[in-house]
Design a protein around this motif. Structure first.
Motif, PDB file in Angstrom:
ATOM      1  N   GLY A 143       0.810  -1.154   0.055  1.00 35.19           N
ATOM      2  CA  GLY A 143       0.125   0.164   0.107  1.00 35.19           C
ATOM      3  C   GLY A 143       0.897   1.275   0.036  1.00 35.19           C
TER       4      GLY A 143
ATOM      5  N   TYR B  98      -3.790   3.974   1.292  1.00 33.02           N
ATOM      6  CA  TYR B  98      -4.532   2.923   0.535  1.00 33.02           C
ATOM      7  C   TYR B  98      -4.019   1.741   0.641  1.00 33.02           C
ATOM      8  CZ  TYR B  98      -0.652   3.965  -2.874  1.00 33.02           C
ATOM      9  OH  TYR B  98       0.657   4.136  -3.179  1.00 33.02           O
ATOM     10  N   ARG B  99      -4.773   0.527   0.519  1.00 30.17           N
ATOM     11  CA  ARG B  99      -4.631  -0.617   0.860  1.00 30.17           C
ATOM     12  C   ARG B  99      -3.780  -1.429   0.039  1.00 30.17           C
ATOM     13  NH1 ARG B  99     -10.228   0.064   1.481  1.00 30.17           N
ATOM     14  NH2 ARG B  99     -10.691  -0.878  -0.322  1.00 30.17           N
TER      15      ARG B  99
ATOM     16  N   GLU C 287      -2.507  -4.348  -2.743  1.00 24.11           N
ATOM     17  CA  GLU C 287      -3.101  -4.946  -3.842  1.00 24.11           C
ATOM     18  C   GLU C 287      -2.786  -6.580  -3.895  1.00 24.11           C
ATOM     19  OE1 GLU C 287      -3.038  -3.244  -7.829  1.00 24.11           O
ATOM     20  OE2 GLU C 287      -2.141  -4.996  -8.611  1.00 24.11           O
TER      21      GLU C 287
ATOM     22  N   GLU D 168      -7.796  -8.230  -5.865  1.00 29.61           N
ATOM     23  CA  GLU D 168      -8.361  -7.879  -4.696  1.00 29.61           C
ATOM     24  C   GLU D 168      -7.663  -6.599  -4.164  1.00 29.61           C
ATOM     25  OE1 GLU D 168      -8.855  -8.579  -0.039  1.00 29.61           O
ATOM     26  OE2 GLU D 168      -8.749 -10.438  -1.213  1.00 29.61           O
ATOM     27  N   ASP D 169      -8.644  -5.444  -4.252  1.00 26.51           N
ATOM     28  CA  ASP D 169      -7.873  -4.028  -3.733  1.00 26.51           C
ATOM     29  C   ASP D 169      -7.158  -3.634  -4.949  1.00 26.51           C
ATOM     30  OD1 ASP D 169      -9.563  -3.504  -1.460  1.00 26.51           O
ATOM     31  OD2 ASP D 169      -8.147  -4.639  -0.366  1.00 26.51           O
TER      32      ASP D 169
ATOM     33  N   GLN E 167      -5.146  -1.307  -7.156  1.00 20.19           N
ATOM     34  CA  GLN E 167      -4.831   0.103  -6.965  1.00 20.19           C
ATOM     35  C   GLN E 167      -4.899   0.872  -8.346  1.00 20.19           C
ATOM     36  OE1 GLN E 167      -0.778  -0.113  -5.337  1.00 20.19           O
ATOM     37  NE2 GLN E 167      -1.304  -1.080  -3.565  1.00 20.19           N
TER      38      GLN E 167
ATOM     39  N   ASN F 209      -8.665   2.046  -4.043  1.00 21.08           N
ATOM     40  CA  ASN F 209      -8.540   0.537  -4.299  1.00 21.08           C
ATOM     41  C   ASN F 209      -9.996   0.098  -4.971  1.00 21.08           C
ATOM     42  OD1 ASN F 209      -6.952   0.774  -1.325  1.00 21.08           O
ATOM     43  ND2 ASN F 209      -6.170  -0.519  -2.811  1.00 21.08           N
TER      44      ASN F 209
ATOM     45  N   GLU G 122     -12.314  -2.740  -5.049  1.00 19.23           N
ATOM     46  CA  GLU G 122     -12.603  -3.980  -4.327  1.00 19.23           C
ATOM     47  C   GLU G 122     -12.179  -5.406  -5.338  1.00 19.23           C
ATOM     48  OE1 GLU G 122     -14.341  -1.551  -4.477  1.00 19.23           O
ATOM     49  OE2 GLU G 122     -15.712  -1.154  -2.477  1.00 19.23           O
ATOM     50  N   LYS G 123     -12.992  -5.394  -6.395  1.00 14.23           N
ATOM     51  CA  LYS G 123     -12.606  -6.639  -7.269  1.00 14.23           C
ATOM     52  C   LYS G 123     -12.443  -6.236  -8.593  1.00 14.23           C
ATOM     53  CE  LYS G 123     -14.032  -9.376  -3.833  1.00 14.23           C
ATOM     54  NZ  LYS G 123     -12.834 -10.378  -3.223  1.00 14.23           N
TER      55      LYS G 123
ATOM     56  N   ASP H 173     -16.110   3.119  -4.376  1.00 15.65           N
ATOM     57  CA  ASP H 173     -15.789   4.415  -3.688  1.00 15.65           C
ATOM     58  C   ASP H 173     -16.718   5.546  -3.823  1.00 15.65           C
ATOM     59  OD1 ASP H 173     -14.038   6.704  -2.912  1.00 15.65           O
ATOM     60  OD2 ASP H 173     -12.425   5.113  -2.413  1.00 15.65           O
TER      61      ASP H 173
END
Length: 354
Positions: free
Chosen positions: A120, A133-134, A136, A166-167, A169, A191, A193-194, A230
């Motif tokens: 992240g 941010y998360r 990836e 997942e997540d 970027q 992010n 999500e899918k 988001d």
């Protein structure tokens, strides 16, 4: 990695006709640390059958600090106007495994599964404490077949793949305040999500004579944002995954001739194709690149002992105008920025091995 920015103005701003001095300084420091260890192993558990497996542990840490100050003889000084320091770290185990079957010395099939990881990071403005941010993650699955004729004149590879993110970027430049849907003038990484990307690939070559070889590549993929919720995303945007054309292809031909002194000259030509491509996560219509093809012609010469070489050619022979990257700044006066590929260009190089 430290960096500094300085902005100043002595006559742009005025107060009752008198210039207002203004100086702004920003000092940043970003430190990244990464560590990893991995292990792999192969096992031929049956004649013609082989298994490979491995695992990797990765850990990334980031430390970021910023200080912003203002100085003005009329407006006063703010030193600092803003100062913050943030840090975070992310870690992941990423395994990989594959099984392959050799039908003969010239043909084999395989299946594989691999997990990927990208750490992240931070989104922020000059006076706003960054948000994180998360990381990836992606699981990639592939199955394929590799073939070669007995004489080695014909080769081919076919593969199908499926990647689940997942997540994911996605760097965007058009976000809104979720409360009133006004532009925020921010350009963050969000992010998704899918996300799913799947497709097929083929590449092969044919050596028709000792002198003439033809090769080709073809790819098809289907890339989709499956879930992108988001609240800062403007409604109706971000329908297409950027830099993911449905079709890509390339065809190349090479003719080589050996002289009596064993020096070698070759002539090559290729044409590559890419279908419609979106160049920004924001899917701005003006930053979409339609399908295009590029043509090139090249020639090589190598001396008999391999010490001397000459290379030359022309790229983008048809002088195609095409975009390769773009950024959408709709929140700032509707600005759109596009980056173009090189026009027709020529090159020549000389080499010598010691």
């Amino acid at each position: 990695m430290p960096s500094s920015q300085v902005s100043n103005s002595d006559d742009f701003l005025k107060f009752f006709g008198d210039p207002i001095s203004f100086l702004r300084t920003s000092d940043d420091d970003l430190q990244n640390k990464s560590m990893a260890f991995f292990a792999t192993g192969n096992w031929e558990f049956k004649d013609g059958w082989e298994m490979s497996a491995g695992v990797r542990y990765s850990k990334d840490s980031k430390d970021y600090s910023r200080t912003t100050s203002y100085f003005s003889d009329t407006l006063g000084n703010r030193d600092p106007d803003a100062a913050f320091s943030v840090s975070d770290d992310w870690a992941a185990w990423t395994p990989t495994a594959s099984i392959q079957k050799a039908f003969s010395k010239n043909s084999m099939a395989y299946v594989s599964a691999t997990r990927g990881f990208k750490s992240g990071g931070f989104n922020g403005r000059s006076t706003v404490i960054p948000e994180t941010y998360r990381p990836e993650y992606v699981w990639s699955y592939e199955a394929g077949l590799k073939l070669q004729s007995e004489d080695g004149f014909y080769t081919g590879r076919f593969a199908v793949f499926h990647s689940s993110y997942e997540d994911f970027q996605a760097r965007v430049s058009e976000v809104q305040d979720p409360e009133n849907f006004l532009p925020t003038f921010a350009f963050p990484v969000l992010n998704v999500e899918k996300t799913t990307i799947k497709g097929i690939e083929f590449e092969g070559s044919a050596k028709f004579t000792e002198n003439f070889v033809m090769s080709g590549e073809f790819g098809w993929q289907d890339a989709q944002f499956d879930k992108f919720t988001d609240p800062r995303i403007p409604p109706g945007s971000h329908q297409h995954v950027p830099f993911s054309p449905d079709f890509t292809a390339r065809l190349a031909m090479t003719y080589a001739h050996a002289f009596r002194d064993n020096s070698l000259v070759s002539f090559s030509a290729d044409v590559s194709y890419r279908s419609e491509t979106w160049l920004s996560v924001d899917n701005a219509p003006g930053l979409r690149q339609g399908s295009y093809a590029l043509v090139g012609f090249y020639t090589h010469w190598d001396s008999s002992d391999g010490r001397w070489s000459v290379r030359g050619g022309v790229r983008n022979l048809t002088d195609e105008v095409y975009r390769t990257d773009a950024q959408e700044f709709s929140g700032i006066a509707g600005i759109q920025t596009a980056y173009y590929g090189l026009p027709r260009n020529y090159y020549v190089s000389f080499g010598m091995r010691f």
